[in-house]
Design a protein around this motif. Structure first.
Motif, PDB file in Angstrom:
ATOM      1  N   GLU A  38       0.846  -1.188   0.000  1.00 26.85           N
ATOM      2  CA  GLU A  38       0.000   0.000   0.000  1.00 26.85           C
ATOM      3  C   GLU A  38       0.885   1.242   0.000  1.00 26.85           C
ATOM      4  O   GLU A  38       1.813   1.359   0.799  1.00 26.85           O
ATOM      5  CB  GLU A  38      -0.904   0.006   1.229  1.00 26.85           C
ATOM      6  N   ALA A  40       0.316   5.520  -0.473  1.00 24.65           N
ATOM      7  CA  ALA A  40      -0.552   6.682  -0.695  1.00 24.65           C
ATOM      8  C   ALA A  40      -1.989   6.246  -0.980  1.00 24.65           C
ATOM      9  O   ALA A  40      -2.663   6.810  -1.846  1.00 24.65           O
ATOM     10  CB  ALA A  40      -0.016   7.540  -1.831  1.00 24.65           C
ATOM     11  N   GLY A  41      -2.420   5.226  -0.260  1.00 24.90           N
ATOM     12  CA  GLY A  41      -3.786   4.767  -0.420  1.00 24.90           C
ATOM     13  C   GLY A  41      -4.031   3.908  -1.640  1.00 24.90           C
ATOM     14  O   GLY A  41      -5.163   3.508  -1.919  1.00 24.90           O
ATOM     15  N   GLN A  42      -2.963   3.611  -2.384  1.00 24.29           N
ATOM     16  CA  GLN A  42      -3.081   2.779  -3.579  1.00 24.29           C
ATOM     17  C   GLN A  42      -2.383   1.444  -3.352  1.00 24.29           C
ATOM     18  O   GLN A  42      -1.394   1.360  -2.626  1.00 24.29           O
ATOM     19  CB  GLN A  42      -2.468   3.483  -4.796  1.00 24.29           C
ATOM     20  N   SER A  43      -2.885   0.391  -3.973  1.00 24.13           N
ATOM     21  CA  SER A  43      -2.290  -0.930  -3.855  1.00 24.13           C
ATOM     22  C   SER A  43      -1.426  -1.221  -5.091  1.00 24.13           C
ATOM     23  O   SER A  43      -1.864  -1.008  -6.228  1.00 24.13           O
ATOM     24  CB  SER A  43      -3.384  -2.001  -3.732  1.00 24.13           C
ATOM     25  N   PHE A  44      -0.191  -1.658  -4.850  1.00 21.96           N
ATOM     26  CA  PHE A  44       0.724  -1.978  -5.936  1.00 21.96           C
ATOM     27  C   PHE A  44       1.324  -3.355  -5.710  1.00 21.96           C
ATOM     28  O   PHE A  44       1.442  -3.820  -4.573  1.00 21.96           O
ATOM     29  CB  PHE A  44       1.869  -0.958  -6.009  1.00 21.96           C
ATOM     30  N   THR A  45       1.724  -3.987  -6.800  1.00 21.43           N
ATOM     31  CA  THR A  45       2.441  -5.259  -6.715  1.00 21.43           C
ATOM     32  C   THR A  45       3.928  -4.980  -6.757  1.00 21.43           C
ATOM     33  O   THR A  45       4.423  -4.319  -7.679  1.00 21.43           O
ATOM     34  CB  THR A  45       2.065  -6.197  -7.873  1.00 21.43           C
ATOM     35  N   SER A  51       7.273  -4.474 -11.882  1.00 25.55           N
ATOM     36  CA  SER A  51       7.473  -3.532 -10.782  1.00 25.55           C
ATOM     37  C   SER A  51       8.944  -3.128 -10.696  1.00 25.55           C
ATOM     38  O   SER A  51       9.274  -1.987 -10.359  1.00 25.55           O
ATOM     39  CB  SER A  51       7.001  -4.130  -9.454  1.00 25.55           C
TER      40      SER A  51
END
Length: 212
Positions: A38, A40-45, A51
């Motif tokens: 997580e 900044a409130g966003q979900s990333f892989t 990536s």
């Protein structure tokens, strides 16, 4: 006095390792097991090739952006590296294909080889002399041989990266980092030995002819 003769070589070593910072971060992220994070409130892989490519782009912008602020300029080679990273990395993310990134190292190395080779015919000095001539004096034929050595080095690096990337895809990232780093270190050591052999030809206080 002797140390002054090798200041340009030490500067080249430092520059090469700075250029490897984004690549090392790329390698670390690539080797991670994919996981959701997580930010900044966003979900990333995080983990894996895509990536890692995003990290490579971000790290390159930060590293070269910092150099630009501190130095107020970037060398042409650094601009080339940054633009290539943005171009090939961006295409990799846009098309979700690592093939584009595999071509980055070969293309960049061959462009460097072309630039060094072209300097024998364009301008009054080989490219390596323009980069190092302000700090060290060498006879013209030694500058020519040193410049040609850089041409050969970049050609070999380009073909080696291309061969491994498309022949041994399972290890191409490892080679991209450690193979390239190893070849660079060996070449710089060889360049140091070459300069040591011609130490009697070195003028630690370059004449006007050796300055830009």
């Amino acid at each position: 006095m002797l140390l002054c003769r090798y200041i340009p070589l030490l500067a080249a070593v430092v520059k090469q390792f700075i250029d490897f910072i984004p690549l090392i971060l790329f390698f670390i992220v690539y080797k991670l097991e994919p996981r959701a994070v997580e930010l900044a409130g966003q979900s990333f892989t995080l983990g894996g090739i895509f990536s890692a490519t995003a990290v490579l782009i971000a790290a390159s912008v930060v590293v070269y952006g910092t150099l630009l602020v501190l130095q107020r300029k970037l060398e042409k080679g650094q601009w080339l590296t940054l633009v290539a990273c943005l171009l090939f990395g961006g295409l990799t993310l846009a098309f979700h294909s690592e093939t584009f990134l595999k071509w980055k190292a070969p293309v960049v190395n061959w462009l460097f080889a072309l630039a060094f080779a072209a300097s024998h015919f364009i301008g009054d000095k080989p490219l390596i002399q323009r980069a190092m001539g302000h700090a060290i004096g060498l006879p013209p034929h030694i500058w020519t041989r040193l410049n040609l050595a850089w041409v050969v080095f970049f050609l070999i690096c380009g073909f080696a990266n291309l061969f491994v990337a498309f022949t041994f895809p399972s290890i191409w990232v490892d080679f991209k980092v450690f193979g390239s780093l190893g070849m660079t270190v060996l070449f710089l050591v060889g360049q140091g030995v070459f300069l040591a052999r011609h130490a009697h030809d070195v003028d630690p206080k370059p004449t006007a002819e050796t300055k830009e």
